[in-house]
Design an enzyme around this catalytic site. Structure first.
Site, PDB file in Angstrom:
ATOM      1  N   LYS A  13      -4.635  -2.069  13.956  1.00  0.00           N
ATOM      2  CA  LYS A  13      -3.847  -0.859  14.687  1.00  0.00           C
ATOM      3  C   LYS A  13      -4.412  -0.817  15.974  1.00  0.00           C
ATOM      4  O   LYS A  13      -5.469  -1.055  16.276  1.00  0.00           O
ATOM      5  CB  LYS A  13      -4.125   0.223  13.826  1.00  0.00           C
ATOM      6  CG  LYS A  13      -3.713   0.482  12.453  1.00  0.00           C
ATOM      7  CD  LYS A  13      -3.912   1.685  12.149  1.00  0.00           C
ATOM      8  CE  LYS A  13      -3.346   1.598  10.453  1.00  0.00           C
ATOM      9  NZ  LYS A  13      -4.178   0.953   9.496  1.00  0.00           N
ATOM     10  N   GLU A  30       0.917  -1.228   0.159  1.00  0.00           N
ATOM     11  CA  GLU A  30       0.100  -0.062  -0.006  1.00  0.00           C
ATOM     12  C   GLU A  30       0.859   1.348   0.105  1.00  0.00           C
ATOM     13  O   GLU A  30       2.042   1.211   0.185  1.00  0.00           O
ATOM     14  CB  GLU A  30      -0.692  -0.158   1.207  1.00  0.00           C
ATOM     15  CG  GLU A  30      -0.238  -0.109   2.529  1.00  0.00           C
ATOM     16  CD  GLU A  30      -0.824   0.645   3.760  1.00  0.00           C
ATOM     17  OE1 GLU A  30      -1.093   1.903   3.584  1.00  0.00           O
ATOM     18  OE2 GLU A  30      -1.185  -0.091   4.524  1.00  0.00           O
TER      19      GLU A  30
END
Length: 795
Positions: free
Chosen positions: A195, A58
């Site tokens: 995360k 990404e």
């Protein structure tokens, strides 16, 4: 039903119309045909076209996740780690409204330099259409990267952390689009969990509701929490190696599932210590975001939180962030390589001779191949040796039986595999794969010269050789001969019960026909295996020596290792002290001992020849060499100084060093394969070369495992150097039959590119390191030559 399942149910329940209308699967070819604004990097396009491993990466981490220039350096490091694993990186981003699947260096720099490129946007699924239409630059989030990975057919995507359910989602329903994308895209997402600024427990619950497999990658089923190896939650599944992970993805593809899978890879252990400190900073940043309203700003929240955590930890979070993304890139590359191998095996299932499709005879096929390659440049590397069809029959275990089903004296159910093999062919494929990994321009550099018969097995060898991209104009059709075939029958444990090797065709090959082929190429390096007759080897060595072509001899087996000696004897009278009759040879320790005994005791009496004495005198080895050899013998045979695992005493006790030195008059360079104890390079540099060689300025260094002995005249240098083996866990070894061939093929590839590699210390280290890695790749592959050799240049 949990709160999250209740809130998600309306989103997950399809309408009646959608039930009646099956979603069309997108494809890159269809998109490009419709003039979609997509550019695929040539390296990525070539890899995908040939089924080679590719890993998607990404760019939001570049545009919104890290400060400049750390973001650019990390992006480059991540791409490098993918290459180290043997895969091709495909960093995905948006440049002026065009989707880039694989970025050029200047495009990556453009996205990374957010000081100049302030308008770069963060791209999720909802942003793709508008951003392309308005010709913006953008960094792809996990969801956008998943979309373009699936579109291109990329099966593995590595990132730092996955998005998920935000804290307080029970009232805000703030859930990342990343999770839904995993239900639509058949891609394996490799990350360090989700995360830690998110609600990890509810994210896992939501993934369960969506039907996305969550798999911990490592020794425990702990689900990692980004900066920490443990979140307090467990994954429902666990794998410990890339092959098992690849099988998950491959199985889902086989049964037509359209969803992906999440592989949760914990951060490296050395960063665990600061994990608790970072987590406290995360909790403080979350509280601040709730107080100042950032938590309610959608996609702005995550970059703000990561930046704030970095501020609170004085940059420690950045170091951990870099470490975890570099780690997932390496693991993702390994999974992609394993998936590529599984996919290829699906298309190369074991077959039987009677199903080989009808095609022109090998003579016609070889002739046709010759016609097609007439415009190719002459080969620089010619390998003359055996090409054979290997047929392996392995019995299935008998339920309830003990042992390995030996001596059944009847047919048994099992697996019969038919593959292309032969020492010469395997070595040629290995060299070709490695050379073409450096440049497509090297596709015609390697030529295999081998006889085949006018039969289906000959057709198979030509076909398989073409399939790997190796030129076929070196096949020589031998009328009324049978193509070489080795048929082995194995018990259920893999042990050899028996077999038949029909290899006569290689020994009946006329040397004149080989020389006709050599005349068309005028190679710089001629490699030979020991399967040929003594007379053929003699003709080839004399031909090469007259034309100053370097020669390379692979002994093949103990009985065949001395097949080269008649050629050596015939060349001695014309040989110069500076150049031995054979330039390179690669015996193992057993072959070396047999060659030494025959050189001393056979009717040829090679060590009684005047030339042998002249070279031994020229080398001028004295007590100092013996003393340094004794010191080297006390060193560990393995990396490090721990001699408890075994030392190099066998060099003296078993006479390995003495035998090697005594054979150097006949073989300029010896590379001795010592199994788990590594490799020995023993060679001599004579005459003017000894004066100008880089070794002239090097000295013995026991700690560097090398002895450098110079004669008093300075016109002879003898180098004796040990290289520890690359250790491979026993459970990772799949196939031991082709590793030596890959080692030799790699050496030939290096010597083709750098003929003086042995004369340059650093180049020699590189030659051996690459050769050992090639051998390891094949040890870990079911193929006679690992397809991963085609990626060695990237390392």
């Amino acid at each position: 039903m949990s709160f999250l399942q209740r809130r998600a149910a309306p989103l997950l329940r399809p309408s009646t119309a959608s039930l009646r209308c099956k979603r069309q699967t997108s494809s890159l070819a269809a998109a490009l045909k419709d003039h979609a604004p997509i550019d695929v990097h040539p390296e990525v396009e070539e890899a995908l076209a040939h089924g080679r491993p590719v890993v998607a990466l990404e760019t939001t981490i570049v545009t919104h996740g890290m400060p400049y220039p750390a973001n650019l350096e990390t992006a480059r490091s991540v791409e490098s780690n993918v290459r180290k694993a043997g895969a091709i990186p495909a960093t995905i981003g948006l440049i002026e409204g065009r989707v880039k699947i694989g970025l050029e260096p200047h495009e990556l720099e453009r996205l990374a330099d957010v000081r100049k490129n302030t308008s770069v946007v963060k791209l999720s699924r909802r942003d793709i259409g508008p951003a392309i239409a308005l010709k913006r630059d953008g960094g792809t989030t996990c969801s956008a990267t998943l979309i373009f990975s699936a579109l291109a057919g990329i099966k593995v995507f590595s990132t730092g952390g996955l998005g998920g359910v935000h804290r307080g989602a029970e009232s805000t329903m703030d859930i990342s689009a990343d999770l839904h994308e995993l239900t639509r895209c058949p891609v394996g997402l490799v990350s360090a969990g989700v995360k830690s600024i998110l609600d990890i427990g509810r994210t896992l619950e939501y993934l369960e509701t969506l039907g996305v497999p969550v798999v911990s990658y490592g020794p425990t089923d702990d689900f990692p929490a980004f900066y920490s190896r443990r979140s307090g939650f467990k994954s429902p599944w666990r794998v410990e190696d890339p092959v098992s992970a690849a099988r998950v993805l491959h199985t889902q593809k086989q049964i037509g599932m359209s969803n992906g899978a999440l592989f949760a890879v914990p951060i490296p252990e050395e960063y665990e210590a600061v994990g608790q400190e970072l987590q406290r900073a995360v909790e403080q940043a979350v509280l601040e975001s709730e107080a100042n309203g950032v938590s309610r700003r959608g996609k702005e929240a995550t970059p703000w939180l990561l930046k704030r955590v970095g501020e609170l930890t004085a940059g420690k979070s950045l170091a951990s962030n870099i470490a975890l993304i570099e780690n997932t890139a390496l693991v993702g590359g390994q999974i992609a390589v394993a998936y590529s191998q599984l996919a290829k095996e699906r298309h190369t299932k074991p077959s039987h001779p009677h199903v080989v499709q009808s095609s022109p005879s090998p003579a016609a096929d070889a002739s046709s191949a010759t016609t097609k390659v007439e415009e190719l440049q002459p080969a620089k590397l010619v390998i003359v040796g055996s090409a054979a069809v290997d047929i392996t029959a392995r019995a299935d275990p008998v339920p309830g039986a003990t042992g390995s089903n030996n001596n059944l004296h009847t047919t048994a159910p099992g697996v019969v595999a038919l593959t292309a093999g032969g020492v010469g062919r395997n070595v040629a494929e290995a060299a070709h794969r490695i050379l073409t990994s450096y440049s497509k321009d090297h596709s015609s550099v390697t030529a295999l010269v081998s006889p085949i018969g006018d039969d289906p097995f000959g057709q198979l060898l030509v076909s398989e050789t073409k399939q790997v991209g190796l030129r076929t104009d070196g096949f020589i059709n031998v009328s009324k001969a049978r193509t070489a075939v080795c048929n082995m029958v194995l018990d259920s444990a893999g042990g050899l019960i028996g077999g038949v090797a029909d290899m006569d065709v290689i020994r009946t090959l006329d040397a004149a026909k080989i020389i006709d082929v050599l005349e068309k190429h005028s190679p710089n390096l001629l490699a030979m295996d020991a399967n040929m007759s003594h007379e053929t080897l003699k003709s080839l060595v004399l031909y090469a020596n007259k034309r100053n072509i370097r020669t390379f001899f692979e002994p093949t087996s103990v009985p065949k290792s001395t097949a080269i000696f008649p050629a050596v004897a015939a060349a001695l009278n014309a040989a110069s002290i500076e150049q031995a009759p054979v330039t390179f040879a690669t015996p193992n320790v057993l072959e070396l001992a047999h060659m030494y005994r025959e050189a001393c005791a056979s009717p040829l009496e090679l060590t009684a020849h005047r030339y042998w004495w002249q070279v031994i005198d020229e080398m001028g080895l004295g007590p100092e060499f013996r003393m340094e050899l004794d010191q080297l013998a006390r060193r560990s045979a393995f990396d490090g100084d721990d001699v408890r695992t075994g030392n190099l005493s066998f060099l003296v006790d078993n006479g390995i060093a003495q035998m090697a030195i005594n054979l150097l008059p006949f073989f300029q360079h010896l590379v001795i394969k010592c199994g788990e104890r590594g490799l020995i390079a023993a060679f001599r540099v004579s005459g003017e070369q000894a004066v100008s060689s880089a070794w002239a300025t090097h000295s013995s260094n026991v700690f560097a495992r090398q002895i450098v002995a110079r004669s008093r005249s300075g016109r002879s240098v003898v180098v004796f150097k040990h290289f520890p083996a690359v250790q491979v866990a026993e459970d990772k070894i799949v196939n031991v039959t082709g590793a030596g061939d890959s080692l030799v093929g790699s050496m030939l590839a290096t010597l083709t590119q750098n003929p003086t590699a042995f004369e340059e210390p650093e180049a020699l280290d590189g030659l051996v390191a690459q050769a050992q890695l090639a051998a390891v790749y094949t040890l870990q592959s079911e193929h006679a030559v690992s397809p991963r050799l085609s990626t060695l240049a990237d390392l």
